[in-house]
Design an enzyme around this catalytic site. Structure first.
Site, PDB file in Angstrom:
ATOM      1  N   HIS A 159       0.807  -1.219   0.000  1.00 16.54           N
ATOM      2  CA  HIS A 159       0.000   0.000   0.000  1.00 16.54           C
ATOM      3  C   HIS A 159       0.839   1.267   0.000  1.00 16.54           C
ATOM      4  O   HIS A 159       0.315   2.361  -0.227  1.00 16.54           O
ATOM      5  CB  HIS A 159      -0.944   0.023   1.214  1.00 16.54           C
ATOM      6  CG  HIS A 159      -2.017  -0.999   1.157  1.00 16.54           C
ATOM      7  ND1 HIS A 159      -2.898  -1.120   0.112  1.00 16.54           N
ATOM      8  CD2 HIS A 159      -2.338  -1.982   2.033  1.00 16.54           C
ATOM      9  CE1 HIS A 159      -3.730  -2.110   0.356  1.00 16.54           C
ATOM     10  NE2 HIS A 159      -3.420  -2.666   1.493  1.00 16.54           N
ATOM     11  N   ASP A 195      -2.572 -10.354  -2.970  1.00 17.59           N
ATOM     12  CA  ASP A 195      -3.186  -9.985  -1.700  1.00 17.59           C
ATOM     13  C   ASP A 195      -4.652  -9.631  -1.942  1.00 17.59           C
ATOM     14  O   ASP A 195      -5.025  -9.185  -3.031  1.00 17.59           O
ATOM     15  CB  ASP A 195      -2.432  -8.759  -1.137  1.00 17.59           C
ATOM     16  CG  ASP A 195      -2.907  -8.347   0.243  1.00 17.59           C
ATOM     17  OD1 ASP A 195      -2.204  -8.650   1.212  1.00 17.59           O
ATOM     18  OD2 ASP A 195      -3.993  -7.715   0.330  1.00 17.59           O
ATOM     19  N   HIS A 197      -6.262  -7.157  -1.004  1.00 14.38           N
ATOM     20  CA  HIS A 197      -6.421  -5.724  -1.243  1.00 14.38           C
ATOM     21  C   HIS A 197      -5.602  -5.263  -2.451  1.00 14.38           C
ATOM     22  O   HIS A 197      -4.577  -5.846  -2.779  1.00 14.38           O
ATOM     23  CB  HIS A 197      -5.966  -4.935  -0.008  1.00 14.38           C
ATOM     24  CG  HIS A 197      -6.711  -5.283   1.229  1.00 14.38           C
ATOM     25  ND1 HIS A 197      -6.285  -6.280   2.102  1.00 14.38           N
ATOM     26  CD2 HIS A 197      -7.867  -4.804   1.743  1.00 14.38           C
ATOM     27  CE1 HIS A 197      -7.142  -6.360   3.110  1.00 14.38           C
ATOM     28  NE2 HIS A 197      -8.116  -5.494   2.918  1.00 14.38           N
ATOM     29  N   ASP A 284      -4.691 -12.879   2.806  1.00 15.79           N
ATOM     30  CA  ASP A 284      -5.989 -12.421   3.345  1.00 15.79           C
ATOM     31  C   ASP A 284      -7.119 -12.709   2.369  1.00 15.79           C
ATOM     32  O   ASP A 284      -8.246 -12.281   2.570  1.00 15.79           O
ATOM     33  CB  ASP A 284      -5.945 -10.944   3.744  1.00 15.79           C
ATOM     34  CG  ASP A 284      -5.155 -10.056   2.800  1.00 15.79           C
ATOM     35  OD1 ASP A 284      -5.009  -8.868   3.130  1.00 15.79           O
ATOM     36  OD2 ASP A 284      -4.685 -10.514   1.742  1.00 15.79           O
TER      37      ASP A 284
END
Ligand SMILES: NCCCCCC(=O)NO
Ligand SMILES: [Mg+2]
Ligand SMILES: [Zn+2]
Length: 343
Positions: A159, A195, A197, A284
């Site tokens: 991120h 991931d 996200h 995740d």
């Protein structure tokens, strides 16, 4: 497969995460890395190495000098202003305001972040530096001949933008490793972010470039973090047009649907013909992950690893997310074992 791990990850011991209006125990906790390490050893995946020290040079090939300097003194600056709690950003330049760096620590926290869940305290700097060294050490192992290496990074990185932290990330470990490959003469590098996200930081860092292909599979940003980037119409800009690919999925996505996106990504990587691959590995996507909404099962990570190996590329895995700590070790190491041919 060799694993790179630094005990310095545990210097990041924040006690708070802003979530649902409460300060909760952070999901991104030290036991995540320790559990994965234990599974690496239990499965005899390979040697476990501590990172070499690469200094700030390779970090500043991706991150701005002022952002790095901010991170280095943020906690001290926060304490110097007599703040009682952990350093948490709480103010940002909204629409119509000015994007300039204020002197005050609250202003600088907002200027250099995009979200409020990622607290900073004593040791965060040291852990983030070590995590970048972990990724660079894994990259060096692969550049020196290993087919693949597992950078057991904590804190995660995907991120982080050139000058923004958030989503538990400070230095973009995957981007730093990709840039290191480029600086060592690898003409083209692909970063595949699996991931749950969107890898907004990785996308932003390379968005105008055609030498690093960035691909992310993730939960629909209309519904989940990071909310403001990661849509399928973001395909790159300028020279980078066509070198960013976002593949988004709805709540409840199982592996047999998600893997169709994986195939699209692998197809694009084949067309790009990179000299090296970075896999930003978050698990995740797991069915029981507490903050996500895909439905991958543990066995699917073996299949994922096997599919990634079929790309035939020198590969660095950087550990990103995954918050079901009971399952994170099996899930992350399953990817490595699938890569190495375990059924
Ligand atoms: N509510 C904050 C959610 C941060 C997401 C962290 C993550 O796992 N990114 O990959
Ligand atoms: Mg992703
Ligand atoms: Zn994630």
């Amino acid at each position: 497969m060799k694993t790179v791990f630094s005990p310095l990850h545990s210097r990041r011991q924040v006690k708070t995460e802003l979530d649902g209006g409460l300060l909760i125990e952070p999901h991104e906790k030290p036991s995540r890395a320790e559990t994965i390490l234990a599974r690496v050893k239990d499965q005899a995946l390979g040697d476990v190495l501590e990172p070499e020290e690469f200094g700030l040079g390779p970090v500043q090939r991706v991150h701005t000098a002022d952002y790095v300097a901010f991170l280095e003194t943020c906690w001290q600056d926060w304490l110097a202003e007599g703040k009682p709690g952990e350093a948490i950003p709480a103010v940002w330049a909204g629409r119509g305001m000015r994007h300039r760096v204020p002197k005050d620590i609250d202003g600088r926290l907002g200027y250099y972040s995009f979200a409020a869940e990622t607290s900073i305290s004593e040791g965060t700097w040291e852990a983030a530096r070590a995590s970048a060294n972990v990724a660079l050490t894994a990259q060096k192992l692969v550049a020196e001949g290993e087919r693949a290496a597992f950078a057991l990074c904590r804190p995660p990185g995907h991120h982080a933008h050139a000058d923004l932290f958030g989503g538990y990330c400070f230095f973009n470990n995957a981007a730093i490793a990709a840039q290191a490959f480029r600086d060592q003469g690898y003409s083209r590098v692909a970063v595949l972010d699996v991931d749950f996200h969107h890898g907004n930081g990785t996308q932003a860092i390379f968005y105008h470039r055609a030498d690093v292909l960035t691909i992310s599979l993730h939960g629909d940003p209309d519904l989940v973090f990071p909310h403001f980037l990661g849509f399928e119409d973001e395909t790159g800009e300028g020279d980078g047009e066509g070198y960013n690919l976002n593949l988004t999925f709805p709540p409840g996505t199982p592996y047999h649907v998600w893997s169709q996106g994986l195939e699209t990504a692998c197809q694009r990587i084949g067309e790009f013909q990179p000299d090296a691959l970075i896999v930003a590995l978050g698990v995740d996507t797991f069915e029981d992950d507490p903050i996500s909404f895909f439905k991958l099962a543990s066995g699917d990570y073996l299949t994922l690893g096997r599919r990634l190996e079929q790309l035939g590329l020198p590969t660095v895995f950087t550990m990103e997310g995954g918050y079901d700590v009971d399952a994170i070790g099996v899930n992350a190491v399953n990817v490595m074992q699938g890569f190495e041919g375990k059924a």
